[in-house]
Design a protein around this motif. Structure first.
Motif, PDB file in Angstrom:
ATOM      1  N   PHE A  28       0.836  -1.198   0.000  1.00 26.69           N
ATOM      2  CA  PHE A  28       0.000   0.000   0.000  1.00 26.69           C
ATOM      3  C   PHE A  28       0.880   1.260   0.000  1.00 26.69           C
ATOM      4  O   PHE A  28       0.571   2.254  -0.662  1.00 26.69           O
ATOM      5  CB  PHE A  28      -0.928   0.007   1.208  1.00 26.69           C
ATOM      6  N   THR A  29       1.975   1.226   0.766  1.00 22.46           N
ATOM      7  CA  THR A  29       2.882   2.375   0.808  1.00 22.46           C
ATOM      8  C   THR A  29       3.465   2.646  -0.577  1.00 22.46           C
ATOM      9  O   THR A  29       3.570   3.809  -1.003  1.00 22.46           O
ATOM     10  CB  THR A  29       4.014   2.123   1.817  1.00 22.46           C
ATOM     11  N   ILE A  65      -3.765   1.817 -13.864  1.00 21.06           N
ATOM     12  CA  ILE A  65      -4.180   3.161 -13.443  1.00 21.06           C
ATOM     13  C   ILE A  65      -5.386   3.549 -14.268  1.00 21.06           C
ATOM     14  O   ILE A  65      -5.403   3.363 -15.497  1.00 21.06           O
ATOM     15  CB  ILE A  65      -3.051   4.190 -13.642  1.00 21.06           C
ATOM     16  N   SER A  66      -6.417   4.063 -13.609  1.00 20.46           N
ATOM     17  CA  SER A  66      -7.625   4.506 -14.301  1.00 20.46           C
ATOM     18  C   SER A  66      -7.812   5.996 -14.116  1.00 20.46           C
ATOM     19  O   SER A  66      -7.212   6.618 -13.237  1.00 20.46           O
ATOM     20  CB  SER A  66      -8.848   3.758 -13.765  1.00 20.46           C
ATOM     21  N   ASN A  67      -8.697   6.566 -14.948  1.00 22.64           N
ATOM     22  CA  ASN A  67      -9.123   7.945 -14.737  1.00 22.64           C
ATOM     23  C   ASN A  67     -10.344   7.970 -13.839  1.00 22.64           C
ATOM     24  O   ASN A  67     -10.802   6.932 -13.355  1.00 22.64           O
ATOM     25  CB  ASN A  67      -9.383   8.651 -16.075  1.00 22.64           C
ATOM     26  N   ALA A  68     -10.921   9.129 -13.632  1.00 27.24           N
ATOM     27  CA  ALA A  68     -12.046   9.261 -12.702  1.00 27.24           C
ATOM     28  C   ALA A  68     -13.294   8.556 -13.198  1.00 27.24           C
ATOM     29  O   ALA A  68     -14.187   8.239 -12.408  1.00 27.24           O
ATOM     30  CB  ALA A  68     -12.342  10.742 -12.448  1.00 27.24           C
ATOM     31  N   ASP A  69     -13.385   8.284 -14.531  1.00 26.06           N
ATOM     32  CA  ASP A  69     -14.559   7.596 -15.072  1.00 26.06           C
ATOM     33  C   ASP A  69     -14.414   6.089 -15.056  1.00 26.06           C
ATOM     34  O   ASP A  69     -15.335   5.376 -15.481  1.00 26.06           O
ATOM     35  CB  ASP A  69     -14.798   8.069 -16.517  1.00 26.06           C
ATOM     36  N   VAL A 122      -5.531   2.156  -4.197  1.00 26.83           N
ATOM     37  CA  VAL A 122      -5.538   3.426  -3.478  1.00 26.83           C
ATOM     38  C   VAL A 122      -6.131   4.466  -4.418  1.00 26.83           C
ATOM     39  O   VAL A 122      -6.023   4.352  -5.648  1.00 26.83           O
ATOM     40  CB  VAL A 122      -4.122   3.855  -3.042  1.00 26.83           C
ATOM     41  N   PRO A 123      -6.815   5.499  -3.872  1.00 29.18           N
ATOM     42  CA  PRO A 123      -7.368   6.531  -4.741  1.00 29.18           C
ATOM     43  C   PRO A 123      -6.262   7.410  -5.314  1.00 29.18           C
ATOM     44  O   PRO A 123      -5.240   7.646  -4.683  1.00 29.18           O
ATOM     45  CB  PRO A 123      -8.287   7.320  -3.805  1.00 29.18           C
ATOM     46  N   GLY A 132      -9.507  11.406  -8.804  1.00 31.76           N
ATOM     47  CA  GLY A 132      -9.042  11.414 -10.180  1.00 31.76           C
ATOM     48  C   GLY A 132      -8.861  10.034 -10.762  1.00 31.76           C
ATOM     49  O   GLY A 132      -8.350   9.883 -11.855  1.00 31.76           O
ATOM     50  N   GLY A 133      -9.275   9.001 -10.063  1.00 32.27           N
ATOM     51  CA  GLY A 133      -9.114   7.639 -10.551  1.00 32.27           C
ATOM     52  C   GLY A 133      -8.535   6.750  -9.469  1.00 32.27           C
ATOM     53  O   GLY A 133      -8.449   7.129  -8.295  1.00 32.27           O
ATOM     54  N   VAL A 134      -8.143   5.532  -9.865  1.00 30.19           N
ATOM     55  CA  VAL A 134      -7.574   4.579  -8.915  1.00 30.19           C
ATOM     56  C   VAL A 134      -6.245   4.065  -9.431  1.00 30.19           C
ATOM     57  O   VAL A 134      -5.985   4.073 -10.639  1.00 30.19           O
ATOM     58  CB  VAL A 134      -8.528   3.385  -8.656  1.00 30.19           C
ATOM     59  N   ILE A 135      -5.398   3.636  -8.500  1.00 32.05           N
ATOM     60  CA  ILE A 135      -4.157   2.935  -8.815  1.00 32.05           C
ATOM     61  C   ILE A 135      -4.248   1.563  -8.176  1.00 32.05           C
ATOM     62  O   ILE A 135      -4.497   1.456  -6.964  1.00 32.05           O
ATOM     63  CB  ILE A 135      -2.928   3.691  -8.287  1.00 32.05           C
ATOM     64  N   GLY A 136      -4.113   0.508  -8.984  1.00 29.33           N
ATOM     65  CA  GLY A 136      -4.286  -0.842  -8.469  1.00 29.33           C
ATOM     66  C   GLY A 136      -3.077  -1.709  -8.719  1.00 29.33           C
ATOM     67  O   GLY A 136      -2.448  -1.647  -9.777  1.00 29.33           O
TER      68      GLY A 136
END
Length: 636
Positions: A28-29, A65-69, A122-123, A132-136
């Motif tokens: 997560f860090t 990585i995604s955008n806000a949509d 994480v957002p 602004g999206g997510v990072i997974g």
């Protein structure tokens, strides 16, 4: 032996669960650090920045990585067809987009890789703090390194570990115990259900006629349940090993005794001609005591007296060495950071746990340790330390420190003097890392006053802030306004689209409210579709203007289901704090009554409490209600 096995199993399960939590927190860090780097990055620069961080693949099988949509805009490694996927309909995107903390998804199959996966998310926030999206980070729980190395974390029961989600889905099941895990799910004993609900402990099960011990532990960060299973043959293995070692021990003891007896008999026959040689050897240091076996009384008395004195000296020396070795072992093996200082308070010893925690060298000086203390805490801590040393009192303080990489840690330092017969011998202290405890306490305080669905204040948090506003009004005359409303035509959304659609609408309304009001205002979801706003330092006329803009914004929020689009409006009741307000109930009752009047006047209106109308003679409407004219209870 049963209780000992349970205790041993619980100890191993606890070690494993802690290691899993540490591994998750480490990942997560890494994701949060990547998120901070992407704050002001957009477009193709996101993919370029991600490609510059290949070290993330040491923790994950892949990064997306995604955008806000919810559209994937970058991945690592690049997988054909993955960029452009829409994940907005997934449970993990919905959870991270509506909550501010990291999240571990449920198990799923990758749409492009067709592999069983879980995702750590994480957002990704914009520079303005907006979503602004997510990072997974992707973890393959069939072939990935994260799960394949779990069995190696146990002491001797390799392969006897299974991991479930809190819903009972098997996440990691080694082949060696797949039969036992399948039987455990099929029989579904009460203890297994308790563990899925959050219980931790050890118990016994009878699976397919076989007695097994099972230790359950929770990994709260991922909502996982760790089950460590010990079959019957594993229970008896330590005892059988002990018996085997015991047999060899007795054999060695017998052989040693035979040798010693033979040696004694041989020396009893030749005592006189060895006496002079042995005394000479003792004098030169080649021997430590006389070893005479004789029937002569005088020689025996000399030998006994001499050996007695030598034994006492050796015992005293050995005892001193043992105590020193014991202390070194305790300080060296304890997981708590410890230090020893001299009478003046200067460091003379740091144990490995402390040097590892702060990344110090074993020979670090007192100055090095003080420099690691946060600059804002250093002076107060130094003054208290000198006072404690001068007064001979204990030193106890919580403060911030940094390791060699600049990472901020919260620590608790506890030190006290060690007194001997001749006075103070020095100072012994501990330094505990309480960073996680501090973060957990802050999170618990946040959760106690916030609504988990929308992230807004809950009723408790709203009432506490209203009490603060009343105190400011009473002491300083600071004005404040209160708005209460519920949503018009919300019931059809739940009835026709289901509670999931209703929850989504509530989240969107909450986001609109956050956008529209000031940062100093307080927004709450008090339950169902009921909302409340506290506007500090706001006059009644200003509050009416804000309420009207909120009505317009809420009327533009919609959700869709099966081709039908649903809209809602708000009937807002408005009041202000005034002289004579002695309780929250009276203020909330005025606002609630005004909200009820707005319902009766046709909904989608702002109505000021009648007793406040002399201060703001206005009642505003932002448009006709798009729904029917059912009464207020029907709208629930």
């Amino acid at each position: 032996m049963h209780e000992a096995n349970l205790s041993h199993l619980g100890y191993q399960a606890e070690i494993l669960s802690r290691e899993l939590r540490d591994r998750l927190n480490l990942r997560f860090t890494a994701l949060e650090m990547l998120s901070s780097q992407l704050t002001n990055v957009s477009g193709e620069d996101v993919s370029l920045l991600l490609q510059k961080n290949p070290s993330l693949l040491a923790y994950f099988e892949g990064i997306v990585i995604s955008n806000a949509d919810g559209e994937l805009i970058a991945d690592l490694p690049e997988v054909p067809g993955r960029v452009g996927f829409d994940i907005s309909d997934t449970e993990y995107f919905g959870m991270v987009s509506s909550t501010p903390w990291p999240y571990v998804s449920r198990p799923f199959f990758g749409r492009t890789s067709y592999q069983p996966l879980v995702m750590l998310l994480v957002p990704r926030l914009t520079a303005q703090g907006e979503f602004g999206g997510v990072i997974g980070g992707l973890l393959n729980f069939a072939h990935g390194q994260f799960f394949s190395s779990i069995s190696s974390l146990t002491f001797e029961h390799s392969g006897h570990v299974a991991i479930f989600t809190s819903a009972g889905e098997p996440l990691f099941v080694p082949g060696s115990i797949s039969r036992l895990v399948g039987s455990l799910q099929h029989l579904d004993p009460p203890a297994f259900q308790l563990a899925l609900d959050g219980w931790q402990g050890e118990t016994s099960h009878k699976l397919d006629g076989e007695d097994v011990l099972v230790g359950y532990r929770q990994v709260w960060e991922a909502d996982w349940v760790v089950a460590m299973i010990m079959p019957r043959e594993s229970m008896l293995a330590p005892f059988e090993s002990f018996l085997e070692r015991l047999w060899w021990t007795w054999l060695v003891v017998v052989l040693v005794l035979l040798f010693v007896i033979r040696w004694l008999v041989g020396h009893q026959l030749k005592p006189l001609h060895r006496l002079e040689r042995q005394i000479g050897e003792i004098g030169s240091g080649a021997r430590h005591q006389l070893a005479l076996s004789t029937g002569l009384r005088e020689l025996a008395q000399i030998s006994e007296a001499f050996n007695g004195l030598e034994k006492e000296r050796k015992n005293a020396l050995q005892h001193s060495k043992q105590r020193e070795a014991f202390l070194d072992a305790v300080l060296g093996s304890t997981p708590v950071g410890m230090f020893v200082a001299d009478q003046k308070g200067d460091l003379i010893y740091l144990n490995p746990a402390l040097t590892a925690m702060l990344r110090l060298l074993p020979d670090a000086s007192t100055h090095d340790l003080w420099q690691r203390i946060h600059v804002d805490d250093r002076k107060d801590a130094h003054d208290m330390w000198l006072h404690a040393m001068n007064q001979g009192r204990e030193f106890l303080r919580q403060l911030r420190m940094r390791d060699d990489r600049g990472t901020l840690l919260w620590v608790e330092i506890h030190a006290s003097r060690v007194q001997g017969d001749g006075g103070s011998l020095g100072v012994v202290g501990t330094i505990k890392d309480i960073t996680e405890r501090q973060h957990q306490e802050a999170l618990q305080r946040w959760e106690a006053e916030h609504d988990p669905l929308t992230g807004l204040l809950n009723r408790r948090g709203f009432h506490r802030r209203l009490e603060d506003a009343m105190a400011d009004f009473s002491k300083l005359g600071t004005p404040a306004a209160v708005i209460l409303f519920d949503l018009d035509h919300f019931k059809p959304v739940n009835d026709e689209g289901g509670h999931a659609l209703g929850d989504e609408l509530l989240r969107r309304v909450a986001q609109v409210l956050v956008w529209e009001v000031r940062r100093s205002d307080h927004i709450a979801r008090q339950g169902g579709d009921e909302f409340g706003l506290l506007l500090p330092s706001c006059t009644l006329s200003q509050a009416v203007t804000i309420a009207e803009s909120l009505c317009v914004a809420i009327s533009q929020v919609s959700v869709s289901h099966e081709g039908k689009e649903y809209f809602v409006t708000a009937s807002m009741g408005l009041t202000a704090l005034r002289e004579g307000d002695e309780s929250l109930d009276s203020i909330l009752a005025r606002a609630d009554a005004a909200s009820y009047d707005a319902k009766k006047q046709g909904r989608n209106k702002v109505v000021v409490d009648g007793s406040d109308a002399s201060h703001a003679r206005r009642s505003s409407s932002t448009g006709n209600s798009p729904g029917g004219s059912t009464d207020r209870d029907g709208e629930r």
